[in-house]
Design a protein around this motif. Sequence first.
Motif, PDB file in Angstrom:
ATOM      1  N   CYS A   1       0.822  -1.182   0.000  1.00 44.79           N
ATOM      2  CA  CYS A   1       0.000   0.000   0.000  1.00 44.79           C
ATOM      3  C   CYS A   1       0.874   1.256   0.000  1.00 44.79           C
ATOM      4  N   ALA A   2       1.940   1.260   0.775  1.00 40.82           N
ATOM      5  CA  ALA A   2       2.819   2.428   0.821  1.00 40.82           C
ATOM      6  C   ALA A   2       3.547   2.613  -0.510  1.00 40.82           C
ATOM      7  N   CYS A   3       3.894   1.509  -1.136  1.00 36.97           N
ATOM      8  CA  CYS A   3       4.581   1.605  -2.422  1.00 36.97           C
ATOM      9  C   CYS A   3       3.638   2.156  -3.489  1.00 36.97           C
ATOM     10  N   LEU A   5       1.159   4.194  -2.932  1.00 39.98           N
ATOM     11  CA  LEU A   5       0.969   5.618  -2.644  1.00 39.98           C
ATOM     12  C   LEU A   5       2.200   6.437  -3.006  1.00 39.98           C
ATOM     13  N   ALA A   6       3.377   5.830  -2.948  1.00 40.81           N
ATOM     14  CA  ALA A   6       4.602   6.567  -3.238  1.00 40.81           C
ATOM     15  C   ALA A   6       4.929   6.599  -4.724  1.00 40.81           C
ATOM     16  N   ARG A   7       4.744   5.480  -5.408  1.00 38.64           N
ATOM     17  CA  ARG A   7       5.158   5.375  -6.809  1.00 38.64           C
ATOM     18  C   ARG A   7       4.010   5.431  -7.810  1.00 38.64           C
ATOM     19  N   GLY A   8       2.844   5.015  -7.409  1.00 36.74           N
ATOM     20  CA  GLY A   8       1.730   4.926  -8.339  1.00 36.74           C
ATOM     21  C   GLY A   8       1.224   6.290  -8.787  1.00 36.74           C
ATOM     22  N   ARG A   9       0.690   6.318  -9.969  1.00 39.28           N
ATOM     23  CA  ARG A   9       0.089   7.532 -10.519  1.00 39.28           C
ATOM     24  C   ARG A   9      -1.363   7.223 -10.848  1.00 39.28           C
ATOM     25  N   TRP A  10      -2.249   7.492  -9.917  1.00 39.63           N
ATOM     26  CA  TRP A  10      -3.667   7.239 -10.102  1.00 39.63           C
ATOM     27  C   TRP A  10      -4.465   8.286  -9.360  1.00 39.63           C
ATOM     28  N   ARG A  11      -5.678   8.485  -9.810  1.00 45.49           N
ATOM     29  CA  ARG A  11      -6.525   9.519  -9.250  1.00 45.49           C
ATOM     30  C   ARG A  11      -6.952   9.132  -7.833  1.00 45.49           C
ATOM     31  N   GLY A  12      -6.851  10.067  -6.914  1.00 46.07           N
ATOM     32  CA  GLY A  12      -7.228   9.820  -5.531  1.00 46.07           C
ATOM     33  C   GLY A  12      -6.077   9.411  -4.636  1.00 46.07           C
ATOM     34  N   ARG A  13      -4.887   9.308  -5.196  1.00 41.05           N
ATOM     35  CA  ARG A  13      -3.717   8.874  -4.429  1.00 41.05           C
ATOM     36  C   ARG A  13      -3.408   9.849  -3.299  1.00 41.05           C
ATOM     37  N   ASP A  14      -3.424  11.134  -3.605  1.00 48.64           N
ATOM     38  CA  ASP A  14      -3.113  12.126  -2.572  1.00 48.64           C
ATOM     39  C   ASP A  14      -4.220  12.220  -1.525  1.00 48.64           C
ATOM     40  N   ALA A  15      -5.464  11.996  -1.931  1.00 46.73           N
ATOM     41  CA  ALA A  15      -6.573  12.030  -0.976  1.00 46.73           C
ATOM     42  C   ALA A  15      -6.466  10.884   0.024  1.00 46.73           C
ATOM     43  N   PRO A  61      -2.048   3.019   9.669  1.00 47.15           N
ATOM     44  CA  PRO A  61      -1.900   4.286   8.932  1.00 47.15           C
ATOM     45  C   PRO A  61      -0.569   4.979   9.191  1.00 47.15           C
ATOM     46  N   TRP A  62      -0.073   4.910  10.420  1.00 44.50           N
ATOM     47  CA  TRP A  62       1.215   5.517  10.729  1.00 44.50           C
ATOM     48  C   TRP A  62       2.335   4.811   9.972  1.00 44.50           C
ATOM     49  N   ALA A  63       2.300   3.497   9.941  1.00 50.19           N
ATOM     50  CA  ALA A  63       3.336   2.740   9.240  1.00 50.19           C
ATOM     51  C   ALA A  63       3.294   3.010   7.737  1.00 50.19           C
ATOM     52  N   ILE A  64       2.100   3.126   7.177  1.00 48.07           N
ATOM     53  CA  ILE A  64       1.976   3.420   5.748  1.00 48.07           C
ATOM     54  C   ILE A  64       2.510   4.817   5.448  1.00 48.07           C
ATOM     55  N   TRP A  65       2.162   5.791   6.287  1.00 50.41           N
ATOM     56  CA  TRP A  65       2.643   7.157   6.063  1.00 50.41           C
ATOM     57  C   TRP A  65       4.168   7.228   6.167  1.00 50.41           C
ATOM     58  N   LEU A  66       4.738   6.556   7.141  1.00 49.34           N
ATOM     59  CA  LEU A  66       6.184   6.562   7.334  1.00 49.34           C
ATOM     60  C   LEU A  66       6.895   5.847   6.186  1.00 49.34           C
ATOM     61  N   THR A  67       6.382   4.708   5.783  1.00 46.99           N
ATOM     62  CA  THR A  67       6.997   3.946   4.696  1.00 46.99           C
ATOM     63  C   THR A  67       6.860   4.678   3.365  1.00 46.99           C
ATOM     64  N   ARG A  68       5.744   5.359   3.159  1.00 55.27           N
ATOM     65  CA  ARG A  68       5.543   6.142   1.936  1.00 55.27           C
ATOM     66  C   ARG A  68       6.612   7.226   1.810  1.00 55.27           C
ATOM     67  N   GLY A  69       6.884   7.913   2.899  1.00 55.70           N
ATOM     68  CA  GLY A  69       7.931   8.931   2.877  1.00 55.70           C
ATOM     69  C   GLY A  69       9.302   8.347   2.620  1.00 55.70           C
ATOM     70  N   PHE A  70       9.562   7.164   3.161  1.00 58.22           N
ATOM     71  CA  PHE A  70      10.844   6.505   2.944  1.00 58.22           C
ATOM     72  C   PHE A  70      11.002   6.104   1.482  1.00 58.22           C
ATOM     73  N   ILE A  71       9.953   5.578   0.881  1.00 56.94           N
ATOM     74  CA  ILE A  71      10.013   5.152  -0.517  1.00 56.94           C
ATOM     75  C   ILE A  71      10.134   6.356  -1.442  1.00 56.94           C
ATOM     76  N   GLN A  72       9.468   7.458  -1.110  1.00 51.31           N
ATOM     77  CA  GLN A  72       9.558   8.652  -1.942  1.00 51.31           C
ATOM     78  C   GLN A  72      10.938   9.294  -1.884  1.00 51.31           C
ATOM     79  N   ALA A  73      11.721   8.997  -0.851  1.00 47.45           N
ATOM     80  CA  ALA A  73      13.062   9.568  -0.744  1.00 47.45           C
ATOM     81  C   ALA A  73      14.000   9.015  -1.816  1.00 47.45           C
TER      82      ALA A  73
END
Length: 86
Positions: A1-3, A5-15, A61-73
């Motif tokens: 899920c974090a991957c 949110l970090a890499r995918g390009r789809w509508r609603g991702r930021d929401a 949700p905390w783990a997903i948010w943290l992992t998303r930031g790590f993957i986006q780095a």
Amino acid sequence: CACCLARGRWRGRDAIAFLFLALQLLPPIAIVFPYFDIADSVGIYDTYLVLVITYTLWNVPWAIWLTRGFIQAFDAATGKKLWRFY
């Protein structure tokens, strides 16, 4: 899920990412009374199951948010190089 949110390009991702963040910003006292009323009405108030559900709903949700930031780095090329080693 974090991957996704970090890499995918789809509508609603930021929401959805904002929803994960908003769930963490919500004070726990605002959730605890309705949550335990629901647990009491279902009949799982004083069980381990309600603890498992509570910790899961609060920490995922905390783990997903943290992992998303790590993957986006990492940029996409670095990520592909890292996956070659597995």
